[in-house]
Design an enzyme around this catalytic site. Structure first.
Site, PDB file in Angstrom:
ATOM      1  N   LYS A  75       0.895 -22.947  -6.729  1.00  0.00           N
ATOM      2  CA  LYS A  75      -0.274 -22.143  -6.428  1.00  0.00           C
ATOM      3  C   LYS A  75      -1.182 -22.843  -5.431  1.00  0.00           C
ATOM      4  O   LYS A  75      -1.089 -24.045  -5.198  1.00  0.00           O
ATOM      5  CB  LYS A  75      -1.059 -21.832  -7.709  1.00  0.00           C
ATOM      6  CG  LYS A  75      -0.319 -20.893  -8.664  1.00  0.00           C
ATOM      7  CD  LYS A  75       0.011 -19.555  -8.016  1.00  0.00           C
ATOM      8  CE  LYS A  75      -1.208 -18.683  -7.808  1.00  0.00           C
ATOM      9  NZ  LYS A  75      -0.872 -17.373  -7.197  1.00  0.00           N
ATOM     10  N   TYR A  94       2.210 -21.192  -2.361  1.00  0.00           N
ATOM     11  CA  TYR A  94       1.597 -19.869  -2.265  1.00  0.00           C
ATOM     12  C   TYR A  94       0.113 -20.066  -1.956  1.00  0.00           C
ATOM     13  O   TYR A  94      -0.564 -20.842  -2.628  1.00  0.00           O
ATOM     14  CB  TYR A  94       1.723 -19.098  -3.582  1.00  0.00           C
ATOM     15  CG  TYR A  94       3.114 -18.626  -3.911  1.00  0.00           C
ATOM     16  CD1 TYR A  94       3.745 -17.661  -3.140  1.00  0.00           C
ATOM     17  CD2 TYR A  94       3.790 -19.116  -5.031  1.00  0.00           C
ATOM     18  CE1 TYR A  94       5.026 -17.216  -3.449  1.00  0.00           C
ATOM     19  CE2 TYR A  94       5.064 -18.674  -5.348  1.00  0.00           C
ATOM     20  CZ  TYR A  94       5.674 -17.724  -4.550  1.00  0.00           C
ATOM     21  OH  TYR A  94       6.934 -17.287  -4.862  1.00  0.00           O
ATOM     22  N   ARG A 203      13.753   4.293   0.909  1.00  0.00           N
ATOM     23  CA  ARG A 203      13.662   3.452  -0.284  1.00  0.00           C
ATOM     24  C   ARG A 203      13.701   4.303  -1.548  1.00  0.00           C
ATOM     25  O   ARG A 203      14.360   3.946  -2.541  1.00  0.00           O
ATOM     26  CB  ARG A 203      12.378   2.616  -0.248  1.00  0.00           C
ATOM     27  CG  ARG A 203      12.156   1.731  -1.468  1.00  0.00           C
ATOM     28  CD  ARG A 203      13.294   0.758  -1.683  1.00  0.00           C
ATOM     29  NE  ARG A 203      13.020  -0.157  -2.790  1.00  0.00           N
ATOM     30  CZ  ARG A 203      13.949  -0.812  -3.457  1.00  0.00           C
ATOM     31  NH1 ARG A 203      15.227  -0.672  -3.128  1.00  0.00           N
ATOM     32  NH2 ARG A 203      13.617  -1.615  -4.434  1.00  0.00           N
ATOM     33  N   SER A 220       4.549   8.553  -2.520  1.00  0.00           N
ATOM     34  CA  SER A 220       3.215   8.020  -2.799  1.00  0.00           C
ATOM     35  C   SER A 220       2.158   8.668  -1.912  1.00  0.00           C
ATOM     36  O   SER A 220       2.176   8.521  -0.686  1.00  0.00           O
ATOM     37  CB  SER A 220       3.202   6.505  -2.596  1.00  0.00           C
ATOM     38  OG  SER A 220       1.939   5.970  -2.948  1.00  0.00           O
ATOM     39  N   ASP A 270      -3.344 -11.064  -6.599  1.00  0.00           N
ATOM     40  CA  ASP A 270      -3.444 -12.281  -5.791  1.00  0.00           C
ATOM     41  C   ASP A 270      -3.583 -11.974  -4.300  1.00  0.00           C
ATOM     42  O   ASP A 270      -3.821 -12.874  -3.488  1.00  0.00           O
ATOM     43  CB  ASP A 270      -2.279 -13.252  -6.047  1.00  0.00           C
ATOM     44  CG  ASP A 270      -0.925 -12.601  -5.938  1.00  0.00           C
ATOM     45  OD1 ASP A 270      -0.846 -11.458  -5.439  1.00  0.00           O
ATOM     46  OD2 ASP A 270       0.061 -13.226  -6.354  1.00  0.00           O
ATOM     47  N   VAL A 298      -4.009 -10.790 -14.207  1.00  0.00           N
ATOM     48  CA  VAL A 298      -3.751 -12.233 -14.112  1.00  0.00           C
ATOM     49  C   VAL A 298      -3.101 -12.536 -12.763  1.00  0.00           C
ATOM     50  O   VAL A 298      -2.127 -11.889 -12.373  1.00  0.00           O
ATOM     51  CB  VAL A 298      -2.852 -12.699 -15.273  1.00  0.00           C
ATOM     52  CG1 VAL A 298      -2.456 -14.157 -15.099  1.00  0.00           C
ATOM     53  CG2 VAL A 298      -3.564 -12.493 -16.605  1.00  0.00           C
ATOM     54  N   ALA A 299      -3.663 -13.506 -12.060  1.00  0.00           N
ATOM     55  CA  ALA A 299      -3.206 -13.773 -10.688  1.00  0.00           C
ATOM     56  C   ALA A 299      -1.952 -14.633 -10.622  1.00  0.00           C
ATOM     57  O   ALA A 299      -1.363 -14.770  -9.547  1.00  0.00           O
ATOM     58  CB  ALA A 299      -4.332 -14.438  -9.890  1.00  0.00           C
TER      59      ALA A 299
END
Length: 368
Positions: A75, A94, A203, A220, A270, A298-299
């Site tokens: 991270k 990351y 896709r 979408s 994130d 939660v990241a």
């Protein structure tokens, strides 16, 4: 080259930048690898395993940063690490700069070379260093969505797969990439009725042909998403624009369309999140409610399963790490267009357009 593997200090981040197998490969190539004491412990790798393959153990995080020419992490550095990153040092991890202005400014100030896993991109537009963690995060998103759907956790009190005579939960997955497909397959495997959306018709056709019968595809659009929300039980956000901030697909006003106890899992947090009401949470305090809707954001989702995640990540990052160590970052990035795209901040300059655009900074593409 001297390579450093510090212990991750982000909240409940139990992964480590390299497995002992990864260290062994770098040592075989003639490099020195320093691993911080207990860095791999929470992933199931003790100091003795690193030493057995030629790694050297250093006692503190300060020692690792001070000794290494290249830092290999999982991270992004957090505030206590900012002063440890030094000019000219290569940091390979990351970063997700487009969601964190403070981090961006700190790395600009450091003068380091920041090579971000999440923007390494092959000519066919694959993201090889994001894929393994996306596969983990997608599966975990479905698991956590099902968990927080329990009444005792704030949800509607539904079992995701139902039982004979009782319908299963309905799961809406936004984005048909690696995360979305993994989440959809896992939710479907637990028996849910799943709808997966994307803006790419090719896709959607592929997903329609290759996924189980209880996964349905949907183009979408805001209208289509709004139409699904009144009876959805779990929404999983898995939209990604590499290196750039994620657009909001669920706005604050759309929450009123959902029933209380609906669970929203924002895997894109994130990169800024794809729900307007999302803000990053941690494994120690993962959820909160807005207008009766449970938000899980939660990241570092894969950090909950560090043994699996660390091995999967090293499998993907190692060959690039070897190239960077063997050739130096300039030559390695010159030789490999995929690695070149990983350069986000280099010696005080923002070299990735998505990051520059996110914070209105000068974009200075790097000429090698």
């Amino acid at each position: 080259m001297i390579i450093g593997v510090p212990k991750e200090i982000k909240n409940n981040e139990s992964r480590v930048g390299l497995t002992p197998a990864g260290v062994a490969e770098l040592v075989k190539h003639g490099h020195t690898v320093y691993v911080q004491h207990t860095a791999g412990e929470n992933s199931g790798f003790d100091d003795a395993q690193y030493e057995a393959v030629g790694g050297k153990i250093l006692p503190t995080i300060e020692d690792v940063y001070a000794s290494a020419e290249m830092i290999v992490k999982v991270k992004e550095p957090i505030a206590p690490e900012y002063p440890l990153v030094r000019k000219g040092q290569l940091v390979y991890t990351y970063f997700h700069f487009a969601s964190d202005e403070e981090l961006t400014q700190a790395m600009i100030k450091s003068g380091a070379v920041c090579l971000a896993y999440e923007t390494v991109q092959t000519p066919d537009r694959r993201l090889p260093l994001l894929v393994p963690m996306s596969e983990v995060a997608g599966r975990m998103a479905a698991i956590n969505g099902a968990y927080y759907l329990q009444k005792t956790k704030g949800g509607k009190g539904k079992l995701i797969g139902g039982v004979p005579g009782v319908k299963p939960a309905k799961v809406l997955v936004l984005g048909g990439g690696v995360v979305g497909e993994a989440a959809a397959r896992y939710a479907a495997g637990m028996g849910a009725e799943v709808i997966i959306t994307d803006v790419s018709l090719p896709r959607l056709r592929q997903l329609d042909l290759e996924t189980p019968a209880n996964i349905h595809t949907l183009y979408s659009s805001e209208h289509n998403i709004r139409m699904e929300l009144p009876d959805v039980d779990i929404v999983i956000g898995s939209v990604l624009i590499p290196g750039a901030k994620t657009p909001y697909l669920i706005t604050r006003d759309m929450l009123k369309l959902m029933q209380p106890g609906t669970v929203m899992v924002d895997v894109a947090i994130d990169q800024g999140g794809c729900f307007e009401t999302s803000h990053p949470t941690t494994h120690s305090d993962p959820v909160y409610e807005v207008d009766g809707i449970v938000h899980y954001a939660v990241a570092n989702i894969p950090g909950a399963v560090p043994n699996t995640s660390t091995m999967a990540l090293t499998n993907a990052t190692l060959r690039y790490a070897v190239a960077l160590a063997d050739k130096g970052w300039k030559q390695a990035c010159k030789d490999d267009p995929a690695l070149y795209k990983g350069l986000n901040v280099v010696e005080g300059k923002v070299t990735f357009k998505g990051v520059a655009d996110a914070w209105n900074l000068p974009y200075e593409p790097l000429e090698l």
